[in-house]
Design an enzyme around this catalytic site. Structure first.
Site, PDB file in Angstrom:
ATOM      1  N   CYS A   1      -0.806  -7.970   8.466  1.00  0.00           N
ATOM      2  CA  CYS A   1       0.448  -8.673   8.710  1.00  0.00           C
ATOM      3  C   CYS A   1       1.526  -7.768   9.279  1.00  0.00           C
ATOM      4  O   CYS A   1       2.628  -8.223   9.579  1.00  0.00           O
ATOM      5  CB  CYS A   1       0.953  -9.367   7.446  1.00  0.00           C
ATOM      6  SG  CYS A   1       1.696  -8.255   6.256  1.00  0.00           S
TER       7      CYS A   1
ATOM      8  N   GLY B   1      13.356  -2.480 -24.006  1.00  0.00           N
ATOM      9  CA  GLY B   1      12.518  -1.280 -23.939  1.00  0.00           C
ATOM     10  C   GLY B   1      11.908  -0.889 -25.267  1.00  0.00           C
ATOM     11  O   GLY B   1      11.023  -0.028 -25.319  1.00  0.00           O
TER      12      GLY B   1
ATOM     13  N   CYS C   1      -1.840  -5.157   2.739  1.00  0.00           N
ATOM     14  CA  CYS C   1      -0.959  -5.487   1.608  1.00  0.00           C
ATOM     15  C   CYS C   1      -1.778  -5.651   0.331  1.00  0.00           C
ATOM     16  O   CYS C   1      -2.789  -6.355   0.317  1.00  0.00           O
ATOM     17  CB  CYS C   1      -0.244  -6.812   1.858  1.00  0.00           C
ATOM     18  SG  CYS C   1       1.108  -6.713   3.019  1.00  0.00           S
TER      19      CYS C   1
ATOM     20  N   CYS D   1       1.170 -11.190   2.027  1.00  0.00           N
ATOM     21  CA  CYS D   1       0.488 -10.952   3.294  1.00  0.00           C
ATOM     22  C   CYS D   1       0.195 -12.285   3.991  1.00  0.00           C
ATOM     23  O   CYS D   1       0.462 -12.460   5.184  1.00  0.00           O
ATOM     24  CB  CYS D   1      -0.805 -10.185   3.043  1.00  0.00           C
ATOM     25  SG  CYS D   1      -1.473  -9.381   4.495  1.00  0.00           S
TER      26      CYS D   1
ATOM     27  N   CYS E   1       0.818  -2.688   7.219  1.00  0.00           N
ATOM     28  CA  CYS E   1      -0.341  -3.493   6.835  1.00  0.00           C
ATOM     29  C   CYS E   1      -1.144  -3.861   8.081  1.00  0.00           C
ATOM     30  O   CYS E   1      -0.586  -4.307   9.091  1.00  0.00           O
ATOM     31  CB  CYS E   1       0.137  -4.757   6.113  1.00  0.00           C
ATOM     32  SG  CYS E   1      -1.181  -5.968   5.855  1.00  0.00           S
TER      33      CYS E   1
END
Lengths: 235, 296, 258
Positions: free
Chosen positions: B247, B35, B269, B275, B244
């Site tokens: 899909c 970080g 998606c 997808c 979606c």
């Protein structure tokens, strides 16, 4: 019991640096004491240094030489040489002072101005305000004024606020600088009663009273300040 | 060897070896201090800032001849930025490329973390525009560095407080600040907060490169990544009302696609690979089969 | 009053090259005590304030502070993390220009709440309640809680800055010309407010001002500075009513009487 106030060989002068450094002597060799339950009065003509003496005792004016010994609970402090913090403690717990004029603080109500010394000693807010109200009532200050800041009050009204503020505590030593100057006869009588009550409670009082009636009513003893006059120097 | 001839004027993966070593050192340091933003000597790249120069330099430094590279932009493999960066590495490193998340060893991304869970051995490289999460509240770099050093992160919560005060909830939806391994507060770059939970204890190594700002930071595998929040306003990810359209996937990040100028639209998606894979497996959304025609 | 001072300043000196900022200043400050530092511009009072409040490294001298555990610590031998933590929890600093002490682009509520969040408060509702109470205490309408200070008047900004500083219950507050740049009526209100808060909370404060009326109203004790030196030091009413030094007499005699 120790004497609450002993003043020993105190001298005071002002040096006016803005006026070529001339030295204005005020008093010298001031020596006296005030006992508990006694009201001593500083006497002598105007300009002789009576107010200056009170201010020195309160720590408001510095002292050139000598000692101002204030004893409370067997502890003696020399105001002339004490540090600011000790002086503030003495003012909070030992020495009360009623000045000629009230120094007003913006936006603070009269009743709170009076209650402040009690609050500083840790008294609860409600109780302090009740005490303040009692005193203001006794001094005949109309209740409608209590919640107003005293800045716009008349001289007499301000003076009564000032007196109430000085008398509200149980300080063992009380300094009074012409507390009755702008009061009518009825209120002067109230102040005389207040002073007598303080004496009975064992408070040591030292005052300046131009009003002869009041002076005669309360004074146990007159201290002639002209005896302390410093010889004037050629300017 | 034909391709090798084409590469004659470039070192493998474009950057010279000294530069790669310099960047690798920065990456190692970043991994060692999860970080923490490590400064590095960012190079001029043959593309403008904002096109992923930081991510490209990181990728170039970790890329080997045996790697398989996937590049996505907004979750899609076929957008301009993704296509050009993929083509760049095909040309200068001659590495295998893929659109499949599972097959890739290195994935460079601009906005998304793939829906498919990343595995050990994979590296996710983020292109970062502004690495400093405190920047918008404290403009002085000297001060923000000090705040990181001394772990003075109250200001991050001031930002979230403002969000709640203005909107009634934390309205920050992307670049949502996280605390890494209980120490450094980090900006996950412009990823939607939907993806924040995927960073937490991920098996993959996550590397972040900011080219213009000259910073690299990292989240090593299995590292705690916690999104900042308030006790009475806990962190939440976006929720979508419908699956979606192509899909039928739920619990994925969806993009809105405008179908025509009569207000027609659909949600699909954002992760195109995910997808396509689902559709190949036989999953069908409610607009599947219609969309291509309408779009034309 | 406590038996120990809160702050011990010992022979603090600051040189700017060959020029004196302040020279050989020593004093102690007790809990609940308000010290005014007065003098003209360039007299060294702001240098002194900064040198005591760890904002400016003195050339020599020590500043010791009594921590909440009762131990005295030399501020300039403390780690920076600890010093900064002290500054935003146990201390306050009120700047003359509120913009220097506020975040002008975040709401009043967040300005007050920042210190709470900095020490780990993570409950939005509680932070907001506390901020709201403090706005009330400094006489800002609580329905302004989501407004930014750039929409506030100068007096409101200054009151907001005070609330922001006091929310963590500090024991010592530094104030640099807290009423400078405000209208007289606004000044009076602010002074009264500060006076009340200092009394109620038992704060110790060091107030730098060129305004003797501010010193009179707020402080117990006063230091007069000239050319970097403390030339007079004592009880506030003593210094103002019986000034000893030529320069103090000049200052006092220069006050306009109304």
């Amino acid at each position: 019991m120790a004497t609450p106030l002993v003043v020993s060989e105190v001298a005071k002068s002002f040096t006016m640096h803005l006026r070529d450094g001339i030295r204005l002597p005020v008093v010298e060799n001031v020596s006296f004491s005030v006992a508990a339950g006694e009201c001593a009065v500083l006497g002598g003509p105007s300009g002789i240094g009576k107010s200056s003496i009170l201010k020195m005792l309160y720590g408001n004016y510095s002292v050139d030489t000598g000692q101002v010994l204030i004893t409370h609970n067997d502890v003696t402090v020399d105001i002339a040489s004490a540090d600011p913090r000790s002086v503030l403690t003495i003012r909070r717990d030992v020495v009360g002072y009623v000045s000629q004029f009230l120094r007003t603080v913006p936006r603070v109500a009269a009743v709170d101005v009076v209650a402040e010394p009690l609050l500083a000693k840790g008294v609860a807010h409600e109780e302090a305000r009740d005490c303040a109200g009692d005193l203001l009532a006794r001094l005949n200050l109309p209740e409608r004024l209590w919640s107003l800041p005293p800045a716009t009050f008349s001289g007499g009204e301000q003076q009564r606020v000032n007196i109430a503020r000085g008398f509200i505590t149980d300080h063992p030593l009380l300094l009074l600088d012409e507390p009755t100057a702008s009061l009518d006869a009825a209120n002067r009588a109230v102040v005389v009663d207040l002073i007598r009550a303080k004496k009975e409670a064992g408070t040591a009082l030292l005052g300046i009273f131009h009003d002869q009636d009041v002076r005669e009513a309360v004074a146990d003893r007159i201290i002639d300040v002209s005896l302390f006059s410093a010889p004037k120097e050629a300017a | 060897m034909n391709t090798h001839a084409q590469l004659a004027t470039y070192n493998f993966a474009y950057l010279d070896e000294q530069t790669k070593r310099m960047i690798r050192r920065a990456i190692l340091k970043a991994i060692a201090i999860p970080g923490y933003q490590v400064p590095f000597a960012s190079r001029e790249m043959p593309m403008p800032y904002g096109w992923g120069t930081g991510g490209v330099q990181v990728t170039a430094s970790v890329l080997g001849p045996d790697d398989t590279l996937k590049v996505i932009d907004q979750g899609a493999d076929d957008t301009t930025n993704a296509v050009s960066i993929r083509a760049f590495f095909q040309k200068v490193a001659n590495v295998a490329v893929t659109t499949s998340t599972a097959e890739a060893t290195i994935i460079q991304t601009r906005h998304r973390i793939p829906e498919e869970t990343l595995k050990e051995g994979q590296i996710l490289v983020y292109q970062v525009p502004i690495p400093e999460p405190l920047r918008f509240l404290e403009p002085r770099e000297t001060e923000t560095r000090k705040m990181h050093a001394l772990e003075e992160y109250g200001l991050m919560h001031v930002k979230l407080y403002e969000d709640i005060a203005k909107n009634g909830h934390i309205a920050t939806t992307y670049a949502y600040p996280v605390k890494v391994e209980g120490r450094y507060v980090m900006d996950p770059s412009p990823t939607p907060k939907f993806d924040n939970p995927k960073m937490h204890r991920s098996e993959a190594l996550q590397l972040f490169g900011a080219g213009r700002e000259k910073r690299i930071y990292a989240v090593p595998p299995y590292t705690d990544v916690v999104s900042l929040d308030f006790e009475d306003h806990p962190f939440e990810i976006q929720k979508f009302d419908e699956p979606c359209a192509l899909c039928g996937a739920r619990n994925v990040y969806l993009d809105e696609v405008i179908l025509n100028d009569k207000g027609g639209r659909m949600f699909v998606c954002s992760d195109t690979d995910h997808c396509e894979k689902r559709r190949a497996e036989g999953h069908v959304g409610h607009l599947a089969g219609e969309a291509p025609e309408t779009a034309q | 009053m406590s038996d120990h001072p809160l702050l011990r300043v010992n022979a603090v000196t600051k040189f700017y090259g060959a020029r004196v900022g302040c020279r050989d200043v020593s004093f102690e400050l007790w809990p609940g005590e308000v010290l005014a530092v007065v003098g003209e511009s360039g007299s060294g009072k702001t240098t002194l304030l900064n040198a005591i409040s760890t904002r400016l490294l003195p050339t020599s001298g020590t500043v010791e502070y009594r921590m909440r555990d009762g131990q005295f610590r030399d501020l300039y031998r403390m780690g920076e993390a600890e010093r900064r933590f002290l500054m935003r929890t146990d201390w306050g600093f009120v700047h003359q220009n509120p913009a220097d002490g506020l975040r002008m682009t975040v709401s009043a509520g967040a300005n007050v709440g920042e210190r709470l969040m900095a020490i780990g408060d993570r409950h939005y509702g509680n932070i907001r309640d506390t901020a709201s109470q403090w706005l009330g205490r400094v006489e800002i309408d609580t329905d302004r809680i989501d407004d930014q200070p750039r929409d506030f008047s100068g007096g409101m900004r200054q009151r907001l800055q005070i609330a922001r500083n006091l929310v963590t219950g500090p024991r010592l507050v530094f104030m640099d010309e807290p009423t400078g740049g405000l209208d007289v009526s606004v000044q009076a209100r602010l002074l009264d407010l500060v006076r009340g808060l200092v009394n109620d909370l038992g704060l110790a404060a060091i107030v730098v001002t060129h305004d003797l009326a501010v010193a009179r109203l707020l402080s117990h004790r006063m230091m007069v500075m000239k050319d970097g030196n403390v030339i007079e030091h004592g009880l506030t009413d003593r210094v103002l009513d019986d000034p000893r030094e030529p320069y103090t007499q000049l200052l006092v005699s220069s006050i306009l009487q109304v």
